[in-house]
Design a protein around this motif. Structure first.
Motif, PDB file in Angstrom:
ATOM      1  N   VAL A   1       4.466 -69.821  58.364  1.00 37.88           N
ATOM      2  CA  VAL A   1       3.804 -71.091  58.065  1.00 37.88           C
ATOM      3  C   VAL A   1       4.759 -71.997  57.293  1.00 37.88           C
ATOM      4  N   GLU A   2       5.434 -71.405  56.302  1.00 33.25           N
ATOM      5  CA  GLU A   2       6.388 -72.176  55.494  1.00 33.25           C
ATOM      6  C   GLU A   2       7.531 -72.699  56.365  1.00 33.25           C
ATOM      7  N   ALA A   3       8.023 -71.850  57.284  1.00 34.16           N
ATOM      8  CA  ALA A   3       9.122 -72.273  58.156  1.00 34.16           C
ATOM      9  C   ALA A   3       8.709 -73.447  59.040  1.00 34.16           C
ATOM     10  N   THR A   4       7.473 -73.406  59.526  1.00 31.37           N
ATOM     11  CA  THR A   4       6.969 -74.520  60.338  1.00 31.37           C
ATOM     12  C   THR A   4       6.872 -75.792  59.508  1.00 31.37           C
ATOM     13  N   MET A   5       6.364 -75.652  58.284  1.00 32.07           N
ATOM     14  CA  MET A   5       6.267 -76.816  57.400  1.00 32.07           C
ATOM     15  C   MET A   5       7.656 -77.367  57.065  1.00 32.07           C
ATOM     16  N   GLU A   6       8.643 -76.466  56.970  1.00 34.22           N
ATOM     17  CA  GLU A   6      10.006 -76.920  56.670  1.00 34.22           C
ATOM     18  C   GLU A   6      10.564 -77.745  57.818  1.00 34.22           C
ATOM     19  N   LEU A   7      10.237 -77.341  59.062  1.00 29.12           N
ATOM     20  CA  LEU A   7      10.659 -78.132  60.220  1.00 29.12           C
ATOM     21  C   LEU A   7      10.009 -79.514  60.205  1.00 29.12           C
ATOM     22  N   LEU A   8       8.735 -79.560  59.805  1.00 33.55           N
ATOM     23  CA  LEU A   8       8.066 -80.864  59.677  1.00 33.55           C
ATOM     24  C   LEU A   8       8.719 -81.695  58.580  1.00 33.55           C
ATOM     25  N   ARG A   9       9.060 -81.045  57.474  1.00 32.00           N
ATOM     26  CA  ARG A   9       9.671 -81.764  56.349  1.00 32.00           C
ATOM     27  C   ARG A   9      11.047 -82.314  56.721  1.00 32.00           C
ATOM     28  N   ASP A  10      11.781 -81.566  57.570  1.00 32.50           N
ATOM     29  CA  ASP A  10      13.120 -81.993  57.982  1.00 32.50           C
ATOM     30  C   ASP A  10      13.088 -82.889  59.210  1.00 32.50           C
ATOM     31  N   HIS A  11      11.868 -83.248  59.666  1.00 29.44           N
ATOM     32  CA  HIS A  11      11.682 -84.112  60.846  1.00 29.44           C
ATOM     33  C   HIS A  11      12.251 -83.479  62.117  1.00 29.44           C
TER      34      HIS A  11
END
Length: 658
Positions: free
Chosen positions: A70-80
């Motif tokens: 979940v965190e990795a997915t959110m990190e991809l969203l955060r990095d656009h």
């Protein structure tokens, strides 16, 4: 050393809050689609990251493994590197539900059921399809796959002095790092630990040692996470070990950084979490103190000692102040509860293919936490019921000239010593003809019964009543509105409904602010004593001559307004004394007013609410009891019930001036 079980209990409570924060952030992300907001994404990322890090510290590896994706997915969203969309957010919300389910299993000491494990597999596959993450099913596999990227580090840690006073356990860092598959060599530096005979009792609780670690087969990211919650206030140095040569250790300084040199000063804004059970015990003990204080006051009156009377008055003032402060501890803003319904509205409207927006008003309104816990289920049913029965489909709303998006409102405010919660919608309103027809079919009323619009609307609270044409996951079983009414009445509240066809419906819950101790107004009839909640009392007047107890309910002209009044002596079959001129206590509940005829007015009284026994709990007009200082029992009047059952009369009705 801090008990690990205590830390795990703290984690569970904090994780519940983080799950709610994560959900709120995801719903906020969805509300602005197709746009995005970096701050909202960062808030969601921080919530997931903290859940993962905290779970690792206390050894809940299963939660760590799942939340990692979940965190990795959110990190991809955060990095656009990934764009938010409705389907992705729905998946993340399901993941959040899954984390919540895992936490509940841990809280109840239960094994994870197979259904939960199967659901996890599907959620992980969904996340990987969005983010392109590699297949990592367990922490052991993760360690193996990342083994080539690991290295060795030397860490020197000098914790701030009050870290253990704040509940931090340095060993939790070692456990967390080892849970990642790393090996740790520890050297405890105790050169700054003072001799026992040279420290004060307060200094015994402080952290005087330093810690030097050699960590092998680890990553800088894992080490940063291990020290994340302590690094800001401590002196932590991390350096890689290259070519087998460790970097120099942390040089001992004569003076630590200022913020670590002494015990942190107490911050007046600092929050402390206390188990609800402890607060309940405190309130119960306070209730006993109030009773004893009243007994002391009664005893003092018989002695007639002015000095003692003054001391007792001071004691009572202190008890009153303690009571006010203690009850305030249990007061919480209802906004936190209201915010939970954003998800309920979202999921229910999607399931029913309707478009509904939630509007929240009065979120800062406070009420007793024990009350909040008891009204969540009734509120949930009313919200789902409003969307199912009240709201039209977008096409139907367009045909009626309404916006395609319907509005569901949750509003809270204080009124006459009560808290009022309104659940309203701008939907189709109640179909009174259909309600009456269904009531006749279910033999709730006879076909020739004449009912007012309000009486027809109240039929929806009858057991087994439903106007749904088919049974669904949301409605149609005839179980719901009657349970809502029972649950609200169980906390001494009332529920009412008003509706205008084609315009909308409003359910109103009226609840007492607290279920523990109230300010009361004591009265007597014959030898019986009764308590009326002081917030409902507006004034006291003498009963006009010529208004004897000929009926249970009579009326007087009170400054041009009809005031119905009831005789407690008639309702409870108590004897009357013709030598006493009765008084009327005028009470108000919502928009209704009435008078209660009593023999004597005994004044204000701190009332500790005690439940009625099984023999009396069905008694109409009585909501509880209280113990007086003399040891006698006073019954607490159920003013809403008395008004509705015996003195219901619109306040607006006027009399011609005579």
């Amino acid at each position: 050393m801090v008990d690990l079980s205590e830390i795990q209990a703290v984690f569970i409570e904090e994780a519940k809050e983080l799950v709610l924060q994560f959900e709120e952030s995801l719903l906020a992300m969805e509300s602005i689609l197709p746009n995005s907001d970096d701050e909202i994404i960062n808030e969601a990322f921080r919530a997931a990251h903290t859940i993962k890090g905290s779970a690792g510290v206390v050894g809940y590896d299963h939660i760590v493994d799942f939340t990692h994706f979940v965190e990795a997915t959110m990190e991809l969203l955060r990095d656009h590197a990934l764009n938010p969309c409705e389907k992705l957010i729905s998946t993340l919300l399901e993941c959040n539900d899954h984390i919540n389910a895992l936490i509940k299993c841990l809280e109840s000491n239960e094994d994870f059921p197979q259904a939960l494990t199967d659901a996890e597999t599907g959620l992980l596959e969904s996340l990987k399809s969005y983010s392109g993450l590699q297949d990592q099913v367990s922490s052991e596999q993760t360690v193996v796959e990342n083994q080539e990227a690991t290295q060795s580090f030397q860490v020197s840690a000098q914790f701030y002095k009050a870290c253990m006073v704040d509940g931090f356990d340095p060993l939790s860092i070692i456990r967390y790092i080892e849970s990642k598959g790393s090996t740790v060599e520890v050297d405890w530096l105790i050169d700054e630990v003072p001799a026992l005979n040279a420290v004060t009792p307060d200094e015994l609780e402080l952290c005087h040692f330093r810690m030097q670690l050699e960590i092998h087969h680890s990553t800088r990211e894992d080490i940063d996470e291990a020290f994340e919650f302590i690094a800001a206030e401590s002196n932590i140095e991390i350096a890689p070990i290259e070519d087998g040569k460790p970097t120099p250790t942390l040089v001992k300084t004569d003076k630590q950084p200022t913020k670590n040199n002494k015990v942190k000063p107490k911050n007046p804004e600092r929050m402390m979490k206390i188990p609800a059970q402890k607060l309940d015990e405190l309130v119960n003990e306070l209730g006993e103190l109030v009773i004893v204080s009243a007994a002391l006051e009664d005893h003092t009156k018989t002695i007639r000692d002015s000095a003692l009377t003054e001391i007792v008055e001071h004691i009572q003032q202190l008890v009153s102040d303690v009571q006010s402060s203690t009850l305030q501890l249990r007061m919480v803003q209802i906004g936190e509860t209201f915010n939970r319904f954003s998800r309920v509205v979202r999921d229910t409207s999607k399931e029913l293919e309707k478009q509904v927006s939630l509007e929240i008003m009065g979120a800062e309104t406070e009420l007793d936490k024990s009350m909040v816990e008891k009204i969540v289920d009734p509120l949930t049913h009313l919200v789902r019921n409003a969307i199912d029965h009240g709201m039209e489909s977008p096409a139907q709303r367009a045909d009626s000239g309404k916006p395609e998006y319907g509005t569901l409102s949750l509003k809270a405010f204080h009124d006459s010593g009560s808290i009022v919660i309104e659940i309203s919608d701008d939907g189709r309103g109640l179909d009174k003809e259909k309600i009456k027809e269904k009531a006749i079919q279910r033999n709730l009323i006879s076909p020739d019964t004449e009912l007012t619009d309000k009486e027809i609307a109240n039929l929806i609270f009858e057991p087994g009543f439903s106007t749904a044409e088919k049974v669904s996951n949301i409605s149609g079983r005839g179980v719901g509105m009657d349970v809502v009414r029972k649950n609200i009445e169980a906390v001494r509240g009332t529920v009412s409904v008003e509706s205008v066809e084609h315009q909308g419906t409003c359910f109103q819950l009226r609840l007492p602010l607290t279920m523990a101790i109230i300010d009361g107004f004591m009265v007597s009839v014959a030898d019986a004593k009764f308590v009326i909640p002081l917030d409902m009392v507006t004034e006291c007047i003498e009963l006009p001559l010529g208004n004897g107890a000929t009926r249970q309910t009579d009326y007087i002209n009170l400054r041009g307004t009809v005031l119905p009044f009831i005789h407690l002596s008639r309702i409870f079959d108590l004897p009357t004394n013709p030598k006493i001129r009765p008084s009327i206590v005028v009470v108000k509940y919502g928009q209704l007013r009435a008078g209660i005829v009593v023999d004597q007015l005994l004044g204000e009284f701190q009332t500790v609410i005690k439940p009625l026994g099984a023999l009396f709990e069905k008694m109409s007009g009585i909501s509880g009891s209280s113990i007086l200082g003399s040891g006698d029992i006073a019954l607490i009047l159920d003013v809403p019930k008395l008004i509705h059952d015996f003195a219901h009369e619109p306040e607006s009705r006027k009399l011609a001036n005579s």
